[in-house]
Write a protein that holds these residues in place. Structure first.
Motif, short mmCIF file in Angstrom:
data_model
loop_
_atom_site.label_atom_id
_atom_site.label_comp_id
_atom_site.label_asym_id
_atom_site.label_seq_id
_atom_site.Cartn_x
_atom_site.Cartn_y
_atom_site.Cartn_z
N UNK A 131 0.64 -0.72 0.22
CA UNK A 131 -0.47 0.48 0.26
C UNK A 131 0.85 1.26 -0.13
N UNK A 132 0.39 1.67 -1.03
CA UNK A 132 1.63 3.14 -0.96
C UNK A 132 0.76 4.52 -1.39
N UNK A 133 1.13 5.35 -0.08
CA UNK A 133 0.02 6.76 -0.59
C UNK A 133 0.69 7.29 -1.40
N UNK A 153 -5.10 -1.24 -7.81
CA UNK A 153 -5.66 0.22 -7.47
C UNK A 153 -4.22 1.34 -8.09
N UNK A 154 -5.01 2.42 -7.79
CA UNK A 154 -4.18 3.37 -8.40
C UNK A 154 -3.13 3.23 -10.13
N UNK A 155 -1.95 3.75 -9.90
CA UNK A 155 -1.10 3.78 -10.51
C UNK A 155 0.28 4.28 -10.06
N UNK A 182 1.00 7.48 -7.76
CA UNK A 182 0.58 8.59 -8.44
C UNK A 182 -0.28 9.58 -7.53
N UNK A 183 -0.68 10.83 -7.75
CA UNK A 183 -1.41 12.13 -7.25
C UNK A 183 -2.36 10.97 -7.68
N UNK A 184 -3.75 11.81 -6.50
CA UNK A 184 -4.53 11.12 -6.29
C UNK A 184 -4.51 10.18 -5.38
N UNK A 185 -5.29 8.56 -5.57
CA UNK A 185 -5.43 7.86 -5.08
C UNK A 185 -4.32 6.96 -4.06
#
Lengths: 213, 186
Positions: A131-133, A153-155, A182-185
């Protein structure tokens, strides 16, 4: 529609079709195939090759008694087998949920806001959820072996390119990379290695035995 | 010429459908006679003795009988389906834990057999066999080792490049068809 750009390599898919792929990698392949129509089709094709080869095998006569023993078993109702499948839940494909035993991941911090859930470790390697913020990096690392990273999930982006949901990065010992979400999720990945990762900074390296990464 | 209502499926498909739909023991016996000696041969390649290899063949064929309802001729040839059963059994033997399997595609139960699709799959399989027969003995040997579980993925990567490319080029058409099929199921 599917936006998946990075797929399983052929040798790895053949090994999965043949049943010789190490367990940590096999979990990643099963998860990717759950998300990727293209690779599901490819897997079916490789299994067709396997069938054609089975068809062409040299025969070794079997004993009549074995056939009779088998025919006598046809009426026996077998004990129910444990279910091999599990439903997808949120970002987690069925085989990942199976590895999680149907429960949500229990995250443990590995520093820098990054968290992990270890799914399996054995002599063949390990497989974990990461899990990477948003905007954060997984510590700079190289590999002694091969690392597969599947985005759920995310990128993230690293020296090799950008990876979105369903994309699979195959990194070998020539790649030193720093995946950045990436920024965002937040970015959630399924990552498998066949050897411990090598971190390039001292502190993570000292922690490595504790974190089992 | 009037079209026959009975599609000309291969013998294997006809037998397997008889097992699946009618629990036909005679049909199962014929499939056994064909596949058991080949399954035994594959098991002996991996170093098993004759007796142990027979046990493998017996177990796999029993699974063919018990899981016949899972056989779907639109998506896999009989030989490809039995190949998967044999492969799964081999993994389950080595690993105590769950074998990772992809999510299944949901298919409605009441879909009728699409003869065109099934025949097309069979035709592809025939072409694939021809292509395999055209490999050099060395290439063929390497491909067999790769698909029968005798090589690691690294060995497959290092050793089968050209032969794998040849095989891949022959399964492309089949891929298109299967792709179309999967789209229809979503």
């Amino acid at each position: 529609m599917s936006q998946i750009k990075h797929h399983i390599t052929d040798p790895m898919l053949v090994a999965y079709a043949a049943g010789s792929l190490e367990h940590p990698f096999a979990l990643v392949v099963a998860a990717h195939v759950s998300l990727c129509e293209e690779c599901r089709v490819q897997l079916g094709a490789h299994e067709a090759v396997g069938g054609a080869l089975l068809d062409g095998q040299a025969v070794h006569a079997v004993s009549v008694s074995m056939k009779d023993a088998l025919l006598a078993q046809l009426d026996v109702v077998p004990a129910a087998e444990p279910d091999q499948t599990c439903e997808r839940s949120g970002a987690y494909p069925g085989p990942v949920m199976k590895a999680l035993k149907g429960k949500p991941p229990r995250w443990k911090s590995v520093g820098g806001g990054v968290r992990q859930t270890l799914l399996h470790v054995d002599d063949d390697g390990s497989v974990r959820l990461l899990y990477i913020p948003a905007g954060k990096a997984v510590p700079d690392h190289g590999h002694n072996g091969i690392e597969l990273t599947l985005v759920l999930q995310g990128a993230f982006s690293d020296e090799a390119g950008r990876y979105g949901v369903g994309d699979l990065e195959v990194a070998d010992d020539t790649l030193e990379h720093t995946p950045i979400a990436e920024q965002g999720a937040p970015c959630i990945c399924l990552a498998a290695t066949d050897a411990p990762l090598r971190f390039n900074r001292l502190i993570p390296r000292l922690l490595q035995p504790l974190l089992r990464i | 010429m009037p079209q026959s209502r009975d599609p000309k499926y291969s013998d294997q498909t006809v037998l397997m459908l008889a097992v699946r739909d009618r629990r036909d023991r005679a049909a199962f016996g014929k499939l056994f006679d064909y596949f058991a000696p080949r399954l035994k041969g594959v098991a002996m390649r991996s170093g098993l003795g004759s007796g142990a290899a027979e046990d493998v063949a017996q177990e796999v064929m029993l699974t063919v009988w018990r899981k016949a309802d899972k056989f779907d001729p639109h998506r896999a040839q009989v030989s490809a389906w039995i190949f998967q059963i044999a492969r799964n059994r081999r993994i389950d033997l080595v690993r105590k834990e769950n074998r990772p399997v992809p999510e299944e595609i949901k298919i409605a139960d009441d879909v009728e057999d699409d003869a065109g699709q099934i025949l097309a799959m069979e035709q592809e399989a025939g072409q694939l066999k021809t292509a395999l027969d055209q490999l050099t003995p060395d290439q063929r040997n390497m491909i067999e080792k790769a698909y029968l579980g005798e090589l690691s993925h690294k060995e497959i990567s290092d050793q089968t490049g050209l032969a794998l490319g040849t095989v891949k080029s022959r399964i492309r058409l089949g891929l298109e068809r299967l792709r179309h099929e999967l789209k229809g199921m979503r």
